[in-house]
Design a protein around this motif. Sequence first.
Motif, PDB file in Angstrom:
ATOM      1  N   PRO A 185       6.611  -5.556  -0.383  1.00 23.59           N
ATOM      2  CA  PRO A 185       7.128  -6.885  -0.058  1.00 23.59           C
ATOM      3  C   PRO A 185       6.677  -7.403   1.305  1.00 23.59           C
ATOM      4  N   GLN A 186       6.178  -6.522   2.161  1.00 23.01           N
ATOM      5  CA  GLN A 186       5.707  -6.954   3.482  1.00 23.01           C
ATOM      6  C   GLN A 186       4.383  -7.707   3.395  1.00 23.01           C
ATOM      7  N   ILE A 187       3.710  -7.629   2.261  1.00 23.56           N
ATOM      8  CA  ILE A 187       2.439  -8.335   2.084  1.00 23.56           C
ATOM      9  C   ILE A 187       2.738  -9.779   1.697  1.00 23.56           C
ATOM     10  N   SER A 188       2.205 -10.710   2.452  1.00 22.49           N
ATOM     11  CA  SER A 188       2.452 -12.135   2.210  1.00 22.49           C
ATOM     12  C   SER A 188       1.859 -12.570   0.876  1.00 22.49           C
ATOM     13  N   ASP A 189       2.321 -13.710   0.387  1.00 19.72           N
ATOM     14  CA  ASP A 189       1.776 -14.258  -0.859  1.00 19.72           C
ATOM     15  C   ASP A 189       0.270 -14.467  -0.738  1.00 19.72           C
ATOM     16  N   ALA A 190      -0.161 -15.025   0.396  1.00 19.49           N
ATOM     17  CA  ALA A 190      -1.591 -15.305   0.594  1.00 19.49           C
ATOM     18  C   ALA A 190      -2.398 -14.009   0.623  1.00 19.49           C
ATOM     19  N   ASP A 191      -1.898 -12.986   1.319  1.00 21.12           N
ATOM     20  CA  ASP A 191      -2.616 -11.718   1.383  1.00 21.12           C
ATOM     21  C   ASP A 191      -2.619 -11.010   0.029  1.00 21.12           C
ATOM     22  N   ALA A 192      -1.517 -11.084  -0.714  1.00 24.01           N
ATOM     23  CA  ALA A 192      -1.464 -10.474  -2.047  1.00 24.01           C
ATOM     24  C   ALA A 192      -2.497 -11.124  -2.954  1.00 24.01           C
ATOM     25  N   LYS A 193      -2.616 -12.436  -2.865  1.00 20.68           N
ATOM     26  CA  LYS A 193      -3.603 -13.146  -3.683  1.00 20.68           C
ATOM     27  C   LYS A 193      -5.026 -12.767  -3.256  1.00 20.68           C
ATOM     28  N   MET A 194      -5.245 -12.648  -1.945  1.00 18.95           N
ATOM     29  CA  MET A 194      -6.562 -12.261  -1.445  1.00 18.95           C
ATOM     30  C   MET A 194      -6.908 -10.847  -1.914  1.00 18.95           C
ATOM     31  N   LEU A 195      -5.937  -9.934  -1.881  1.00 20.40           N
ATOM     32  CA  LEU A 195      -6.172  -8.575  -2.367  1.00 20.40           C
ATOM     33  C   LEU A 195      -6.491  -8.577  -3.859  1.00 20.40           C
ATOM     34  N   ALA A 196      -5.746  -9.354  -4.626  1.00 22.32           N
ATOM     35  CA  ALA A 196      -5.990  -9.435  -6.071  1.00 22.32           C
ATOM     36  C   ALA A 196      -7.396  -9.967  -6.349  1.00 22.32           C
ATOM     37  N   GLU A 197      -7.800 -11.003  -5.624  1.00 20.09           N
ATOM     38  CA  GLU A 197      -9.142 -11.557  -5.817  1.00 20.09           C
ATOM     39  C   GLU A 197     -10.212 -10.531  -5.444  1.00 20.09           C
ATOM     40  N   TYR A 198      -9.962  -9.784  -4.372  1.00 19.86           N
ATOM     41  CA  TYR A 198     -10.899  -8.733  -3.973  1.00 19.86           C
ATOM     42  C   TYR A 198     -11.019  -7.676  -5.070  1.00 19.86           C
ATOM     43  N   ILE A 199      -9.896  -7.209  -5.566  1.00 17.57           N
ATOM     44  CA  ILE A 199      -9.899  -6.178  -6.609  1.00 17.57           C
ATOM     45  C   ILE A 199     -10.684  -6.664  -7.828  1.00 17.57           C
ATOM     46  N   LEU A 200     -10.429  -7.901  -8.244  1.00 14.65           N
ATOM     47  CA  LEU A 200     -11.101  -8.434  -9.429  1.00 14.65           C
ATOM     48  C   LEU A 200     -12.590  -8.678  -9.205  1.00 14.65           C
ATOM     49  N   SER A 201     -13.021  -8.742  -7.960  1.00 14.51           N
ATOM     50  CA  SER A 201     -14.443  -8.978  -7.672  1.00 14.51           C
ATOM     51  C   SER A 201     -15.264  -7.693  -7.725  1.00 14.51           C
ATOM     52  N   ILE A 202     -14.598  -6.550  -7.780  1.00 11.43           N
ATOM     53  CA  ILE A 202     -15.300  -5.266  -7.748  1.00 11.43           C
ATOM     54  C   ILE A 202     -15.919  -4.985  -9.120  1.00 11.43           C
ATOM     55  N   LYS A 203     -17.168  -4.618  -9.121  1.00 11.33           N
ATOM     56  CA  LYS A 203     -17.886  -4.320 -10.374  1.00 11.33           C
ATOM     57  C   LYS A 203     -18.286  -2.876 -10.412  1.00 11.33           C
TER      58      LYS A 203
END
Length: 103
Positions: free
Chosen positions: A85-103
């Motif tokens: 919960p300490q991860i902000s909405d913006a950072d959580a979204k950035m992490l999700a986008e990073y994860i999905l960009s990994i091939k």
Amino acid sequence: MRKVMAICIASGILLSPGAARADADLFRKSNCMACHAVDQKRFGPSLKDVAAKYSGDSSAVDKLAKKIQVGGAGVWGQVPMPPQPQISDADAKMLAEYILSIK
């Protein structure tokens, strides 16, 4: 000619992999590495496996961002993913986008 050159330089800056590096840095600075690695299973799945599972899912960024913040269980086995919960909405979204960009 100068305008064209300035546009090309600006485009190169905007399209550089700096944003991906920033997301990787955020991944390293968060608690994610305690359970996840980019290309191997730890307590949780590898980021490559997560990216492959959600590839083509248009709602994956929102799903993963929420899961990062509230945790989850059962999708990858018996080990629950603890909430962050300490991860902000913006950072959580950035992490999700990073994860999905990994091939």
